[in-house]
Design an enzyme around this catalytic site. Structure first.
Site, short mmCIF file in Angstrom:
data_model
loop_
_atom_site.label_atom_id
_atom_site.label_comp_id
_atom_site.label_asym_id
_atom_site.label_seq_id
_atom_site.Cartn_x
_atom_site.Cartn_y
_atom_site.Cartn_z
N VAL A 83 0.86 -1.19 0.00
CA VAL A 83 0.00 0.00 0.00
C VAL A 83 0.89 1.24 0.00
O VAL A 83 1.76 1.39 0.88
CB VAL A 83 -0.91 0.01 1.23
CG1 VAL A 83 -1.76 1.28 1.26
CG2 VAL A 83 -1.81 -1.23 1.26
N VAL A 85 1.19 5.66 -1.52
CA VAL A 85 0.75 6.82 -2.29
C VAL A 85 1.98 7.69 -2.55
O VAL A 85 2.83 7.86 -1.66
CB VAL A 85 -0.33 7.63 -1.54
CG1 VAL A 85 -0.71 8.89 -2.33
CG2 VAL A 85 -1.56 6.77 -1.29
N ARG A 91 -2.80 12.70 1.41
CA ARG A 91 -3.82 13.51 2.09
C ARG A 91 -4.73 14.25 1.11
O ARG A 91 -5.15 15.38 1.34
CB ARG A 91 -3.15 14.49 3.07
CG ARG A 91 -2.43 13.75 4.19
CD ARG A 91 -1.50 14.65 4.98
NE ARG A 91 -0.78 13.86 5.99
CZ ARG A 91 0.32 13.16 5.73
NH1 ARG A 91 0.82 13.14 4.50
NH2 ARG A 91 0.90 12.45 6.68
N ARG A 92 -5.05 13.55 0.03
CA ARG A 92 -5.97 14.10 -0.97
C ARG A 92 -7.07 13.10 -1.30
O ARG A 92 -7.71 13.20 -2.35
CB ARG A 92 -5.22 14.49 -2.24
CG ARG A 92 -4.09 15.49 -2.00
CD ARG A 92 -3.45 15.95 -3.29
NE ARG A 92 -2.27 16.77 -3.03
CZ ARG A 92 -1.63 17.48 -3.97
NH1 ARG A 92 -2.08 17.47 -5.21
NH2 ARG A 92 -0.58 18.20 -3.66
N GLY A 93 -7.27 12.11 -0.43
CA GLY A 93 -8.32 11.13 -0.66
C GLY A 93 -7.92 9.96 -1.52
O GLY A 93 -8.75 9.10 -1.83
N LEU A 95 -5.72 7.38 -0.92
CA LEU A 95 -5.73 6.10 -0.21
C LEU A 95 -7.15 5.68 0.13
O LEU A 95 -7.50 4.51 -0.03
CB LEU A 95 -4.89 6.21 1.06
CG LEU A 95 -4.82 4.94 1.92
CD1 LEU A 95 -4.24 3.79 1.12
CD2 LEU A 95 -4.01 5.18 3.19
N TYR A 124 -5.04 2.55 9.51
CA TYR A 124 -6.00 1.57 9.01
C TYR A 124 -7.29 1.46 9.81
O TYR A 124 -8.25 0.85 9.34
CB TYR A 124 -5.31 0.21 8.89
CG TYR A 124 -4.25 0.23 7.82
CD1 TYR A 124 -4.60 0.16 6.48
CD2 TYR A 124 -2.90 0.38 8.15
CE1 TYR A 124 -3.64 0.23 5.48
CE2 TYR A 124 -1.93 0.45 7.16
CZ TYR A 124 -2.30 0.37 5.83
OH TYR A 124 -1.35 0.44 4.84
N PHE A 405 4.14 -10.43 5.35
CA PHE A 405 3.67 -10.13 3.98
C PHE A 405 3.47 -8.64 3.84
O PHE A 405 3.51 -7.90 4.80
CB PHE A 405 2.39 -10.89 3.65
CG PHE A 405 1.21 -10.59 4.53
CD1 PHE A 405 0.34 -9.55 4.22
CD2 PHE A 405 0.96 -11.34 5.68
CE1 PHE A 405 -0.76 -9.28 5.02
CE2 PHE A 405 -0.13 -11.07 6.48
CZ PHE A 405 -0.99 -10.04 6.16
#
Length: 405
Positions: A83, A85, A91-93, A95, A124, A405
């Protein structure tokens, strides 16, 4: 606000998204040699990317697996990995959009549970994941540490060659089985990047296998870290345990006994071991096995709350009605009756209320309803229900994943 699209990646986008992930995790850009080794373990399937035009700015990945849940059943799960970005698009949506797409895919395919290891624990919870299993870091000092005479010494341990380690350990892991809540199956694509590169001809880890009365039943993967210096030329090495599994307590004890018998070693170090592993009390002096840390290990997200609750078993206690709120997947929001006969949706009034991430914390038995209520994560509407929930959800063995993992 940045305009972007979220969609499954294509085969042609595998390397660019892998490189994006490495940069997001502050690791070097992938080289041709590295990609030749690991590329097959980064398939396009089960990956969603965020794109500005054709340029990737975010990636979420997962692989299909199975997980052991309380009661011994093994159910389908998605293991979330990879995962990231791009640093200038956080911080722009991005994720949030990718995680929502991934969860929708899990639900559409009928996957009831998702799990992950969190690089940053604060990320999370807002997507419905809760800290469901802990792991401890232990350090055993040598040469003082000795196994107690009453701990049986059964079978024998042998070292494998790199070629043997690559070939034999996957089958041995399957033979050992998922015997503790939280353990997951390791699909074929997991082994090349997470195991073979460490133990193969170009790796720096060693592998030892234990054989008991019925054949091979345990293994340990470890690295030797030198501590010698010009000031301390005789200082012993540290054995750093990466992976240790055994089919039963005797196999696990034998592997630890082997590690503590290696010459010229000053300590054995292992991270993310089960919190209830009895290594300390197996020694003549338990103080030689110190717990350095207890950390969150496996995070769990009920994707389908009804299916997840129905998949596990519960101990004998009066039923409890739990109100679950899921802001990301509203279809899960509702009341569920949980009892020794199973779990089902209900219209009855709730005894306890919680968010879906807190249900993830409760699910494998790591956290008690009492502890979660005392910290405000569980809203108590019937005080007598807390003790019943404690009994229903508790497990004999602490949950543990044991797979990186």
């Amino acid at each position: 606000m940045t305009a972007f699209d979220v969609r499954p990646i294509t085969d042609d986008e595998r390397r660019s998204t892998f490189d994006l992930l490495r940069r997001a995790l502050h690791t070097p850009r992938v080289t041709d040699d590295v990609w030749a080794r690991v590329g097959e373990s980064w398939p396009a399937a089960r990956k969603f990317g965020a794109f500005e035009g054709e340029i990737p700015i975010g990636i979420v990945s997962s692989f299909d697996t199975e997980i052991a849940v309380p009661g011994g059943r093994v159910v389908r799960a998605a293991a979330v990995e990879g995962v990231g970005v791009r640093a200038d698009r956080t911080r722009r949506g991005v994720l949030s959009a990718m995680m929502a797409a991934q969860l929708a895919d899990f639900a559409a395919r009928g996957v009831p549970l998702a799990v992950l290891h969190a690089s940053e624990p604060t990320i999370y919870g807002r997507f419905g994941y809760g800290s469901a299993a802990l792991g401890k870091t232990v350090r055993v000092t040598r040469p003082a540490a000795r196994f107690h005479e009453r701990v049986p010494a059964v079978g024998e341990v042998r070292l494998l060659t790199p070629a043997e380690a690559v070939k034999e350990i996957p089958a041995l892991y399957r033979r050992i089985g998922l015997h503790r809540p939280g353990m997951i199956a390791r699909p074929q694509r997991w082994w090349p990047i997470s195991h073979d590169r460490q133990v193969g001809p170009d790796g720096d880890h060693l592998v030892a296998v234990h054989s008991g009365p019925d054949g091979d039943d345990g293994f340990v993967v470890y690295a030797t870290i030198s501590r010698r210096s010009s000031e301390s030329p005789d200082r012993g090495a540290v054995l750093d345990v990466h992976d240790l599994h055994g089919a039963d307590p005797a196999a696990r004890a034998a592997l630890w006994r082997f590690l503590l018998s290696v010459d010229l070693v000053s300590a054995v170090h292992a991270r993310h071991r089960p919190v209830d592993e009895p290594l300390a009390v197996q020694l003549t002096d338990h103080r030689h096995a110190g717990t350095l840390a207890v950390e969150d290990d496996l995070w769990l997200r009920p994707v389908d709350v009804a299916a997840a609750l129905a998949a596990r078993t519960y101990r004998a206690a009066g039923p409890v009605v739990v109100a679950v709120t899921d802001r990301v997947r509203p279809a899960n929001t509702g009341h569920y009756e949980v009892g020794p006969d199973g779990a089902r949706r209900t219209d009855a009034a709730a005894d306890l209320a919680l968010d879906v991430d807190t249900l993830g914390m409760l699910y494998l038995g790591q956290w008690s309803a009492t502890a979660l209520a005392e910290t405000g994560r569980v809203e108590v509407r019937d005080a007598a229900a807390v003790a019943r929930a404690d009994e229903l959800f508790t497990t004999v063995a602490a949950p543990w994943c044991g797979t990186h993992f």
